[in-house]
Design a protein around this motif. Structure first.
Motif, PDB file in Angstrom:
ATOM      1  N   GLU A  34       1.019  -1.381   0.402  1.00 21.34           N
ATOM      2  CA  GLU A  34       0.243  -0.338   0.309  1.00 21.34           C
ATOM      3  C   GLU A  34       0.573   1.173  -0.011  1.00 21.34           C
ATOM      4  O   GLU A  34       0.455   2.173  -0.504  1.00 21.34           O
ATOM      5  CB  GLU A  34      -0.831  -0.028   0.852  1.00 21.34           C
ATOM      6  CG  GLU A  34      -2.226  -0.704   0.737  1.00 21.34           C
ATOM      7  CD  GLU A  34      -3.275  -1.059   1.981  1.00 21.34           C
ATOM      8  OE1 GLU A  34      -2.776  -0.106   3.430  1.00 21.34           O
ATOM      9  OE2 GLU A  34      -3.543  -1.810   2.666  1.00 21.34           O
ATOM     10  N   LYS A  35       1.857   1.111   0.553  1.00 17.23           N
ATOM     11  CA  LYS A  35       2.531   2.354   0.519  1.00 17.23           C
ATOM     12  C   LYS A  35       3.612   2.057  -0.286  1.00 17.23           C
ATOM     13  O   LYS A  35       5.020   3.553  -0.843  1.00 17.23           O
ATOM     14  CB  LYS A  35       3.751   2.238   1.657  1.00 17.23           C
ATOM     15  CG  LYS A  35       3.119   2.428   2.892  1.00 17.23           C
ATOM     16  CD  LYS A  35       3.816   2.790   4.342  1.00 17.23           C
ATOM     17  CE  LYS A  35       2.746   3.890   5.303  1.00 17.23           C
ATOM     18  NZ  LYS A  35       2.054   1.908   6.212  1.00 17.23           N
ATOM     19  N   ALA A  36       3.668   1.509  -1.631  1.00 16.71           N
ATOM     20  CA  ALA A  36       4.942   1.605  -2.934  1.00 16.71           C
ATOM     21  C   ALA A  36       4.287   2.378  -3.849  1.00 16.71           C
ATOM     22  O   ALA A  36       3.571   3.404  -3.812  1.00 16.71           O
ATOM     23  CB  ALA A  36       4.642   0.020  -3.512  1.00 16.71           C
ATOM     24  N   ARG A  37       5.344   2.979  -4.021  1.00 18.27           N
ATOM     25  CA  ARG A  37       5.514   4.122  -4.582  1.00 18.27           C
ATOM     26  C   ARG A  37       4.412   3.845  -6.585  1.00 18.27           C
ATOM     27  O   ARG A  37       3.797   5.252  -7.101  1.00 18.27           O
ATOM     28  CB  ARG A  37       6.264   4.504  -5.604  1.00 18.27           C
ATOM     29  CG  ARG A  37       6.759   6.293  -6.406  1.00 18.27           C
ATOM     30  CD  ARG A  37       6.522   6.961  -5.241  1.00 18.27           C
ATOM     31  NE  ARG A  37       6.491   8.800  -5.743  1.00 18.27           N
ATOM     32  CZ  ARG A  37       5.485   9.000  -7.265  1.00 18.27           C
ATOM     33  NH1 ARG A  37       3.952   8.215  -7.008  1.00 18.27           N
ATOM     34  NH2 ARG A  37       5.478   9.898  -7.437  1.00 18.27           N
ATOM     35  N   CYS A  38       4.744   2.615  -6.529  1.00 24.45           N
ATOM     36  CA  CYS A  38       3.728   2.211  -7.744  1.00 24.45           C
ATOM     37  C   CYS A  38       2.418   1.938  -7.715  1.00 24.45           C
ATOM     38  O   CYS A  38       1.496   1.322  -8.368  1.00 24.45           O
ATOM     39  CB  CYS A  38       4.639   1.310  -8.898  1.00 24.45           C
ATOM     40  SG  CYS A  38       4.723  -0.218  -7.542  1.00 24.45           S
ATOM     41  N   ALA A  39       2.003   2.127  -6.343  1.00 28.48           N
ATOM     42  CA  ALA A  39       0.797   1.318  -6.104  1.00 28.48           C
ATOM     43  C   ALA A  39      -0.448   2.981  -7.384  1.00 28.48           C
ATOM     44  O   ALA A  39      -0.485   3.234  -6.865  1.00 28.48           O
ATOM     45  CB  ALA A  39       0.373   2.036  -4.649  1.00 28.48           C
ATOM     46  N   GLY A  40      -1.357   1.981  -7.518  1.00 31.26           N
ATOM     47  CA  GLY A  40      -2.299   1.998  -8.140  1.00 31.26           C
ATOM     48  C   GLY A  40      -2.402   2.666 -10.185  1.00 31.26           C
ATOM     49  O   GLY A  40      -2.705   2.534 -10.835  1.00 31.26           O
TER      50      GLY A  40
END
Ligand code: SF4
Length: 200
Positions: A34-40
């Protein structure tokens, strides 16, 4: 890759996985992505068509051009603990393809091989004592082999150490014994399996 990740990866390639494991452990076990920069983002951008475990990194970069830079930009901006977890999970799942922590699939190949060979005896012992820890596939197999061949070990603790249910642990044991019978498990495990069969 962030400079931190460069240090972490270099350290792992020299055989010291401590930095990677410790950094990854600063993320949540289940919701780390959820905290990944690529989330979404669309996942396709992290799967460059010309990349693969046996490709040449320079050639991949030349072919992919700006599209690759765009994807790598996310990894460079990703929190280092999340990037470490991302790389670790890719190693644990033995993912052959895709960008992880700023590394192309071809750049991860050496690390994947090293991870598969990795057996940290302290991590294995900790798992056997019921301490849930991040294990490589080889280490998980070692834990199952040790448990299958030592009736003094506690099933609940070992299941906890592996992060699985007791029922699933026994399934792993059955699969391990089947591999031993077929002669397709590691040499050390085969030897232990054989000695147990001899003793039975
Ligand atoms: S390191 Fe890259 S691929 Fe991995 S979670 Fe972060 S942005 Fe996504």
């Amino acid at each position: 890759m962030t400079p931190d990740m460069t240090v972490i990866v270099d350290s792992a390639l020299r055989g010291d996985w401590t930095l990677l494991l410790e950094t990854a452990s600063h993320t949540e076990e289940k919701n780390w992505a959820e905290k990944a920069r690529c989330a979404g983002q669309v996942t396709d951008i992290f799967l460059p068509p010309s990349d693969g475990p046996r490709e040449d990194a320079e050639e991949v970069r030349r072919k992919e051009g700006e599209a690759l830079d765009f994807a790598l930009g996310f990894c460079a901006a990703c929190p280092v603990s999340v990037a470490a977890r991302c790389l670790l999970e890719a190693l644990r799942q033995d993912e052959e393809y895709g960008i992880r922590a700023g590394l192309l699939a071809c750049e991860r190949a050496e690390l994947r091989d090293a991870w598969k060979r990795r057996v940290d005896t302290e991590a294995v012992s900790a798992a056997l004592r019921g301490v849930t820890t991040l294990l490589s596939r080889q280490e998980r197999e070692e834990v199952v082999a040790r448990f299958a061949n030592d009736q003094g070990l506690d099933a609940d603790r070992v299941a906890q150490g592996l992060g699985v249910s007791r029922k699933y642990l026994w399934q792993l044991v059955r699969e391990y014994r089947q591999r031993v019978r077929q002669g397709v498990t590691s040499a050390s495990a085969s030897e232990r399996g054989a000695s147990r069969s001899d003793a039975a």
